[in-house]
Design an enzyme around this catalytic site. Structure first.
Site, mmCIF file in Angstrom:
data_model
loop_
_atom_site.group_PDB
_atom_site.id
_atom_site.type_symbol
_atom_site.label_atom_id
_atom_site.label_comp_id
_atom_site.label_asym_id
_atom_site.label_seq_id
_atom_site.Cartn_x
_atom_site.Cartn_y
_atom_site.Cartn_z
ATOM 1 N N SER A 86 0.835 -1.214 -0.104
ATOM 2 C CA SER A 86 -0.034 -0.055 0.063
ATOM 3 C C SER A 86 1.004 1.159 0.010
ATOM 4 O O SER A 86 0.361 2.377 -0.373
ATOM 5 C CB SER A 86 -0.920 0.179 1.064
ATOM 6 O OG SER A 86 -1.876 -0.841 1.062
ATOM 7 N N LYS A 89 0.458 3.355 -3.009
ATOM 8 C CA LYS A 89 -0.668 4.443 -3.085
ATOM 9 C C LYS A 89 -0.447 5.852 -3.161
ATOM 10 O O LYS A 89 -0.853 6.642 -4.019
ATOM 11 C CB LYS A 89 -1.841 3.960 -2.122
ATOM 12 C CG LYS A 89 -2.203 2.572 -2.256
ATOM 13 C CD LYS A 89 -3.178 2.474 -1.073
ATOM 14 C CE LYS A 89 -3.842 0.980 -1.340
ATOM 15 N NZ LYS A 89 -4.148 0.427 -0.199
ATOM 16 N N TYR A 212 -2.738 -2.501 -10.488
ATOM 17 C CA TYR A 212 -2.427 -2.409 -9.009
ATOM 18 C C TYR A 212 -1.666 -3.354 -8.047
ATOM 19 O O TYR A 212 -0.973 -2.963 -7.577
ATOM 20 C CB TYR A 212 -3.897 -1.893 -8.322
ATOM 21 C CG TYR A 212 -3.954 -1.874 -7.007
ATOM 22 C CD1 TYR A 212 -3.751 -0.821 -6.210
ATOM 23 C CD2 TYR A 212 -4.549 -3.083 -6.145
ATOM 24 C CE1 TYR A 212 -3.704 -1.004 -4.678
ATOM 25 C CE2 TYR A 212 -4.445 -3.347 -5.001
ATOM 26 C CZ TYR A 212 -4.211 -2.052 -4.113
ATOM 27 O OH TYR A 212 -4.188 -2.087 -2.714
ATOM 28 N N TYR A 264 -5.249 4.161 7.374
ATOM 29 C CA TYR A 264 -6.385 3.629 7.327
ATOM 30 C C TYR A 264 -7.281 4.178 8.609
ATOM 31 O O TYR A 264 -7.323 5.162 8.932
ATOM 32 C CB TYR A 264 -6.432 1.788 7.238
ATOM 33 C CG TYR A 264 -5.564 1.393 6.467
ATOM 34 C CD1 TYR A 264 -5.555 1.934 5.089
ATOM 35 C CD2 TYR A 264 -4.379 0.798 6.940
ATOM 36 C CE1 TYR A 264 -4.490 1.390 4.186
ATOM 37 C CE2 TYR A 264 -3.641 0.387 5.985
ATOM 38 C CZ TYR A 264 -3.613 0.610 4.620
ATOM 39 O OH TYR A 264 -2.485 0.200 3.951
ATOM 40 N N VAL A 282 0.868 -3.810 4.088
ATOM 41 C CA VAL A 282 0.901 -5.022 4.797
ATOM 42 C C VAL A 282 2.088 -5.807 4.828
ATOM 43 O O VAL A 282 2.201 -6.672 5.263
ATOM 44 C CB VAL A 282 -0.203 -5.945 4.358
ATOM 45 C CG1 VAL A 282 -1.796 -5.428 4.602
ATOM 46 C CG2 VAL A 282 -0.198 -6.141 2.734
HETATM 47 N N1 GLN Z 1 -1.982 -5.252 -2.188
HETATM 48 C C1 GLN Z 1 -2.534 -5.324 -1.014
HETATM 49 C C2 GLN Z 1 -3.943 -5.360 -0.970
HETATM 50 O O1 GLN Z 1 -4.558 -4.567 -1.870
HETATM 51 C C3 GLN Z 1 -2.085 -3.994 -0.089
HETATM 52 C C4 GLN Z 1 -2.667 -3.452 1.061
HETATM 53 C C5 GLN Z 1 -1.931 -3.117 2.004
HETATM 54 O O2 GLN Z 1 -0.678 -2.805 1.875
HETATM 55 N N2 GLN Z 1 -2.592 -2.463 3.242
HETATM 56 O O3 GLN Z 1 -4.737 -5.897 -0.218
#
Ligand code: GLN
Length: 334
Positions: A86, A89, A212, A264, A282
């Site tokens: 993430s 992003k 993505y 988040y 994550v």
């Molecule tokens: N590739 C992961 C997903 O889309 C990224 C999520 C994250 O890092 N929180 O679920």
């Protein structure tokens, strides 16, 4: 949406909030102390919903600080690589702002917190601004769909080129992580189709989810994250390469979204403790930006229930205080 000034509005006077990091010797001492202090923390669980992520060594621990003047300091596994997840992003959002302007990006993607998990479907259903913001999966997949390109391959090339410019070196994809997530990402595909149904996706939903997923699989180190963060701290100029990667306005707007939604549903707790824009992923990485001063990259895989690195948050908090970075602090700590 709040009333906004014209995209090209220029203030009569423009001031930049700057300030300096402490001396290099003090940064080095703070890093060593932070590493030692947070080293014993083993709380949290490694992400396993993407099968390839479950195989990581949970004791991995890297820290890096990059200043907006080009300095770099590291501790632990700072050069070890992991998938960016993430943390891609904000950088993709910055590229979208460059391509379509930050006001259009706000209209199409939103900039308000969801208060819900990063992959929430309910957040899409509950809010008329379906994507909500580019730091949760819905807004992030929509952001990816807005990247310029005649097809998904060209969009992907533009993302690799853009994120590599932020890092100051060519980034490559972790094939294993990509294949593992691509084989299990029905939920993200569902989110993309739901957004498409609401008219909030701007390219083919399956192709956008695939690009993505690839962007989440780009390999970075804590050093890369620190330099990427320092580029946002430095008005969009990569302080190691001197390249203007995005405009200062884009950097400023991107940091605002990070402050709102970078962690988040626990973004408020993060801002309360650390007082800086940051973004987690994550795989256990966190990038934190101290506007005008520099970027901080940390990596420690065990996560809390919101999907944020436990030790990463604590070490960032330690460094925010030790280096005097909290944006809301108006008196020295001692
Ligand atoms: N590739 C992961 C997903 O889309 C990224 C999520 C994250 O890092 N929180 O679920």
């Amino acid at each position: 949406m709040a009333p906004s000034l014209e995209d090209d509005w220029v203030p009569p006077r423009a001031a930049v909030s700057t300030g300096e990091l402490p001396s290099g010797a003090d940064i080095e001492t703070a890093l060593a102390e932070a590493y030692e202090h947070c080293g014993p923390i083993t709380d949290g669980n490694v992400a396993d919903y993407i099968p390839a992520l479950a195989a990581v060594d949970p004791s991995s621990f890297g820290i890096a600080v990059a200043s907006s003047r080009g300095g770099l300091w590291t501790a632990g596994d700072a050069y070890s690589e992991f998938s960016i997840q993430s943390i891609s992003k904000p950088f993709v959002f910055a590229l979208v702002c460059e391509a379509i302007g930050h006001d259009a990006a706000r209209r199409k993607l939103g900039v308000n917190a969801t208060g819900l998990a990063f992959n929430s479907v309910m957040a899409i259903e509950l809010n008329d601004q379906r994507t909500m913001n580019p730091m949760v999966n819905a807004g992030a997949i929509a952001a990816t769909s807005l990247i310029p390109g005649v097809d998904a391959d060209e969009q992907w090339s533009n993302i690799v080129a853009g994120l590599s410019s932020f890092a100051g070196r060519p980034l490559t994809m972790d094939e294993e992580v990509y294949r593992s997530e691509a084989a299990t990402n029905l939920r993200n595909q569902g989110i993309a189709h739901l957004l498409d149904g609401y008219g909030f996706l701007y390219a083919d939903p399956d192709e956008s989810t695939d690009v993505y997923t690839k962007q989440c699989s780009l390999r970075v180190s804590s050093v890369d994250l620190a330099v990427m963060g320092a580029t946002l701290a430095d008005g969009g100029v990569n302080p190691r390469t001197g390249q203007q990667v995005v405009t200062a306005v884009t950097a400023k707007r991107t940091l605002a979204v990070l402050a709102t939604a970078g962690l988040y549903e626990t973004s408020g707790d993060w801002l309360f403790d650390i007082g800086l824009p940051g973004k987690s992923g994550v795989s256990g990485g966190i990038v934190t930006v101290s506007p005008g001063k520099g970027g901080l990259g940390v990596w420690s895989p065990p996560l809390d229930s919101a999907g944020n690195s436990v030790r990463g948050q604590l070490v960032t908090r330690y460094l925010s205080d030790a280096l005097g970075l909290n944006l809301f602090a108006s008196v020295p700590l001692n």
